[in-house]
Write a protein that holds these residues in place. Structure first.
Motif, PDB file in Angstrom:
ATOM      1  N   UNK A 129      -0.064 -23.061 -49.735  1.00  9.28           N
ATOM      2  CA  UNK A 129       1.128 -22.749 -48.831  1.00  9.28           C
ATOM      3  C   UNK A 129       1.416 -23.924 -48.322  1.00  9.28           C
ATOM      4  N   UNK A 130       0.431 -24.735 -47.465  1.00  7.97           N
ATOM      5  CA  UNK A 130       0.614 -25.794 -46.654  1.00  7.97           C
ATOM      6  C   UNK A 130       1.312 -26.914 -47.418  1.00  7.97           C
ATOM      7  N   UNK A 131       0.942 -26.997 -48.672  1.00  6.99           N
ATOM      8  CA  UNK A 131       1.687 -27.863 -49.503  1.00  6.99           C
ATOM      9  C   UNK A 131       2.991 -27.664 -49.957  1.00  6.99           C
ATOM     10  N   UNK A 132       3.127 -26.470 -50.231  1.00 12.88           N
ATOM     11  CA  UNK A 132       4.728 -25.879 -50.500  1.00 12.88           C
ATOM     12  C   UNK A 132       5.681 -26.115 -49.132  1.00 12.88           C
ATOM     13  N   UNK A 133       5.014 -25.771 -48.164  1.00  9.73           N
ATOM     14  CA  UNK A 133       5.683 -26.013 -46.767  1.00  9.73           C
ATOM     15  C   UNK A 133       6.302 -27.318 -46.649  1.00  9.73           C
ATOM     16  N   UNK A 134       5.232 -28.236 -46.903  1.00 12.36           N
ATOM     17  CA  UNK A 134       5.414 -29.901 -46.727  1.00 12.36           C
ATOM     18  C   UNK A 134       6.450 -30.486 -47.556  1.00 12.36           C
ATOM     19  N   UNK A 135       6.351 -29.690 -48.849  1.00 12.25           N
ATOM     20  CA  UNK A 135       7.283 -30.188 -49.865  1.00 12.25           C
ATOM     21  C   UNK A 135       8.842 -29.408 -49.824  1.00 12.25           C
ATOM     22  N   UNK A 136       8.770 -28.466 -48.988  1.00  8.79           N
ATOM     23  CA  UNK A 136      10.136 -27.562 -49.026  1.00  8.79           C
ATOM     24  C   UNK A 136      10.378 -27.087 -50.158  1.00  8.79           C
ATOM     25  N   UNK A 137       9.372 -26.198 -50.852  1.00 11.49           N
ATOM     26  CA  UNK A 137       9.607 -25.527 -52.076  1.00 11.49           C
ATOM     27  C   UNK A 137       9.808 -24.264 -51.848  1.00 11.49           C
ATOM     28  N   UNK A 138      10.585 -23.703 -52.830  1.00  8.35           N
ATOM     29  CA  UNK A 138      10.826 -22.145 -52.672  1.00  8.35           C
ATOM     30  C   UNK A 138      11.412 -21.576 -51.441  1.00  8.35           C
ATOM     31  N   UNK A 139      10.955 -20.760 -50.834  1.00  4.47           N
ATOM     32  CA  UNK A 139      11.248 -20.222 -49.630  1.00  4.47           C
ATOM     33  C   UNK A 139      11.404 -21.189 -48.663  1.00  4.47           C
ATOM     34  N   UNK A 140      10.411 -22.175 -48.703  1.00  7.08           N
ATOM     35  CA  UNK A 140      10.419 -23.161 -47.396  1.00  7.08           C
ATOM     36  C   UNK A 140      11.611 -24.250 -47.592  1.00  7.08           C
ATOM     37  N   UNK A 141      12.257 -24.149 -48.811  1.00  3.45           N
ATOM     38  CA  UNK A 141      13.475 -25.093 -48.564  1.00  3.45           C
ATOM     39  C   UNK A 141      14.630 -24.806 -47.583  1.00  3.45           C
ATOM     40  N   UNK A 142      14.532 -23.603 -47.289  1.00  3.34           N
ATOM     41  CA  UNK A 142      15.470 -23.166 -46.084  1.00  3.34           C
ATOM     42  C   UNK A 142      14.761 -22.273 -45.015  1.00  3.34           C
ATOM     43  N   UNK A 143      15.251 -21.136 -44.721  1.00  7.67           N
ATOM     44  CA  UNK A 143      14.772 -20.308 -43.721  1.00  7.67           C
ATOM     45  C   UNK A 143      14.487 -18.871 -44.007  1.00  7.67           C
ATOM     46  N   UNK A 144      13.272 -18.054 -43.779  1.00  6.17           N
ATOM     47  CA  UNK A 144      13.038 -16.707 -43.961  1.00  6.17           C
ATOM     48  C   UNK A 144      12.223 -16.071 -43.057  1.00  6.17           C
ATOM     49  N   UNK A 145      12.439 -14.789 -43.065  1.00  5.09           N
ATOM     50  CA  UNK A 145      11.499 -14.134 -42.338  1.00  5.09           C
ATOM     51  C   UNK A 145      10.140 -13.909 -43.199  1.00  5.09           C
ATOM     52  N   UNK A 146       9.017 -14.030 -42.394  1.00  6.60           N
ATOM     53  CA  UNK A 146       7.757 -13.775 -42.869  1.00  6.60           C
ATOM     54  C   UNK A 146       7.648 -12.429 -43.479  1.00  6.60           C
ATOM     55  N   UNK A 147       7.055 -12.140 -44.816  1.00  4.61           N
ATOM     56  CA  UNK A 147       7.077 -10.967 -45.289  1.00  4.61           C
ATOM     57  C   UNK A 147       5.955 -10.181 -44.680  1.00  4.61           C
TER      58      UNK A 147
ATOM     59  N   UNK B  62       5.642 -17.188 -52.649  1.00  2.31           N
ATOM     60  CA  UNK B  62       4.914 -16.242 -51.578  1.00  2.31           C
ATOM     61  C   UNK B  62       4.078 -16.950 -50.833  1.00  2.31           C
ATOM     62  N   UNK B  63       3.458 -16.188 -49.793  1.00  5.73           N
ATOM     63  CA  UNK B  63       2.858 -17.007 -48.739  1.00  5.73           C
ATOM     64  C   UNK B  63       1.432 -15.963 -48.983  1.00  5.73           C
ATOM     65  N   UNK B  64       0.572 -16.546 -48.064  1.00  2.00           N
ATOM     66  CA  UNK B  64      -0.854 -15.935 -48.097  1.00  2.00           C
ATOM     67  C   UNK B  64      -0.592 -14.472 -47.160  1.00  2.00           C
TER      68      UNK B  64
END
Length: 154
Positions: free
Chosen positions: A136-154, A121-123
């Motif tokens: 969210x910044x941590x998840x993005x930096x660690x490439x967790x979940x959605x951040x492991x690839x690419x996605x359109x922001x909800x 999820x994103x804020x």
């Protein structure tokens, strides 16, 4: 399991004049997941406050560029978090669809914050939720979940 609804205040004010969002309630019970940010407790629909998730039918790209059903994956992650456990949701306002906007927790952990921290999820763009943004910044930096690839922001 039946849920328990506890009214926390403003009872007198609501007797004097209707104030649709001037009350707070806590819902307790087992939850059924509708999508990655929406759940139901004892027939009451709740939307996790301050997060956005992919639509249930949305596709994203994984790290190798392959499509996957990221909306379904976010929903699955919420289901795993809430699975057969007591969920506590504190809400005081409704969204445009009539869903209760809530902070929900399981075993003392904020479910929305957990989803953001895992990258599913994103804020919400308009929230004043710095803890969620840091997760969210941590998840993005660690490439967790959605951040492991690419996605359109909800």
């Amino acid at each position: 399991m039946r849920s328990l609804i506890v009214t926390l205040g403003f009872a007198l004010a609501t007797l004097i004049q209707p104030v649709p969002s001037a009350h707070a309630e806590i819902l307790l019970g087992a939850a059924t997941v509708i999508d990655g940010a929406t759940l139901e407790i004892d027939g009451q629909t709740l939307r996790l406050l301050d997060i956005e998730v992919p639509a249930l039918t949305q596709l994203c790209k994984d790290a190798s560029g392959a499509d996957y059903a990221c909306g379904q994956r976010s929903s699955q992650r919420l289901s795993e978090l809430l699975k057969q456990r007591q969920v506590t949701c504190d809400w005081s306002n409704l969204d445009a669809q009539g869903r209760r906007l809530a902070r929900c927790s399981v075993a003392g952990q904020d479910a929305g914050l957990k989803l953001v921290g895992q990258g599913w999820a994103v804020p919400d763009r308009n929230c004043k939720c710095e803890t969620y943004r840091a997760a969210a910044d941590h998840a993005k930096a660690q490439k967790l979940g959605l951040w492991a690839g690419s996605f359109e922001m909800p």
